[in-house]
Motif scaffolding. Structure first.
Motif, PDB file in Angstrom:
ATOM      1  N   ALA A 175       0.829  -1.206   0.000  1.00 16.27           N
ATOM      2  CA  ALA A 175       0.000   0.000   0.000  1.00 16.27           C
ATOM      3  C   ALA A 175       0.863   1.256   0.000  1.00 16.27           C
ATOM      4  CB  ALA A 175      -0.938  -0.010   1.208  1.00 16.27           C
ATOM      5  N   GLN A 190      -4.767   2.263  -0.952  1.00 19.31           N
ATOM      6  CA  GLN A 190      -5.405   1.982   0.332  1.00 19.31           C
ATOM      7  C   GLN A 190      -5.151   0.515   0.704  1.00 19.31           C
ATOM      8  OE1 GLN A 190      -7.143   4.195   2.284  1.00 19.31           O
ATOM      9  NE2 GLN A 190      -6.484   5.755   0.810  1.00 19.31           N
ATOM     10  N   GLN A 191      -5.001   0.255   2.007  1.00 16.28           N
ATOM     11  CA  GLN A 191      -4.790  -1.117   2.453  1.00 16.28           C
ATOM     12  C   GLN A 191      -5.946  -2.026   2.055  1.00 16.28           C
ATOM     13  OE1 GLN A 191      -3.977  -1.161   6.634  1.00 16.28           O
ATOM     14  NE2 GLN A 191      -2.035  -0.091   6.414  1.00 16.28           N
ATOM     15  N   SER A 192      -7.175  -1.497   2.118  1.00 14.03           N
ATOM     16  CA  SER A 192      -8.340  -2.308   1.749  1.00 14.03           C
ATOM     17  C   SER A 192      -8.304  -2.700   0.273  1.00 14.03           C
ATOM     18  CB  SER A 192      -9.639  -1.574   2.078  1.00 14.03           C
ATOM     19  OG  SER A 192      -9.714  -0.356   1.364  1.00 14.03           O
ATOM     20  N   THR A 193      -7.827  -1.795  -0.564  1.00 19.16           N
ATOM     21  CA  THR A 193      -7.694  -2.086  -2.002  1.00 19.16           C
ATOM     22  C   THR A 193      -6.674  -3.189  -2.217  1.00 19.16           C
ATOM     23  OG1 THR A 193      -8.265   0.175  -2.599  1.00 19.16           O
ATOM     24  CG2 THR A 193      -7.072  -1.111  -4.253  1.00 19.16           C
TER      25      THR A 193
END
Length: 102
Positions: free
Chosen positions: A47, A53-56
């Motif tokens: 990231a 983004q970490q979620s991505t």
């Protein structure tokens, strides 16, 4: 085996191959795989290095893991990702090399 059998591709192989090409058609996944081909990374490192983004990153890694394009190992609470198979990584790097060729 006759000549016709040599050219037969079963439906499961066709499906998996098409899913791999589909995964490689998305720029974020290409960036992640290219980075992982250079070094093993955690989600946070990916990231940070790619400005995502970490979620991505987690979402993309889950897809890549399901296709067996990346593997992971745990070290304490950290999880590190790396390429699962050099065949696809070689294909990716050759494609990038071709795309950069003038």
């Amino acid at each position: 085996m006759d000549n016709q059998d040599e050219h037969f591709i079963d439906e499961e192989t066709l499906f998996v191959a098409s899913q791999i090409f589909k995964a490689l058609s998305e720029p974020t996944r290409i960036r992640i795989l290219h980075l992982l081909n250079k070094k093993e990374c955690s989600v946070n490192e990916i990231a940070k290095e790619l400005g995502l983004q970490q979620s991505t990153v987690s979402h993309q890694l889950r897809l890549l893991k399901n296709l067996r394009l990346v593997k992971f190992r745990r070290q304490g609470k950290a999880v590190y990702y790396s390429p699962e198979d050099n065949h696809v990584m070689n294909l990716l790097e050759q494609t990038l090399k071709h795309a950069r060729h003038d």
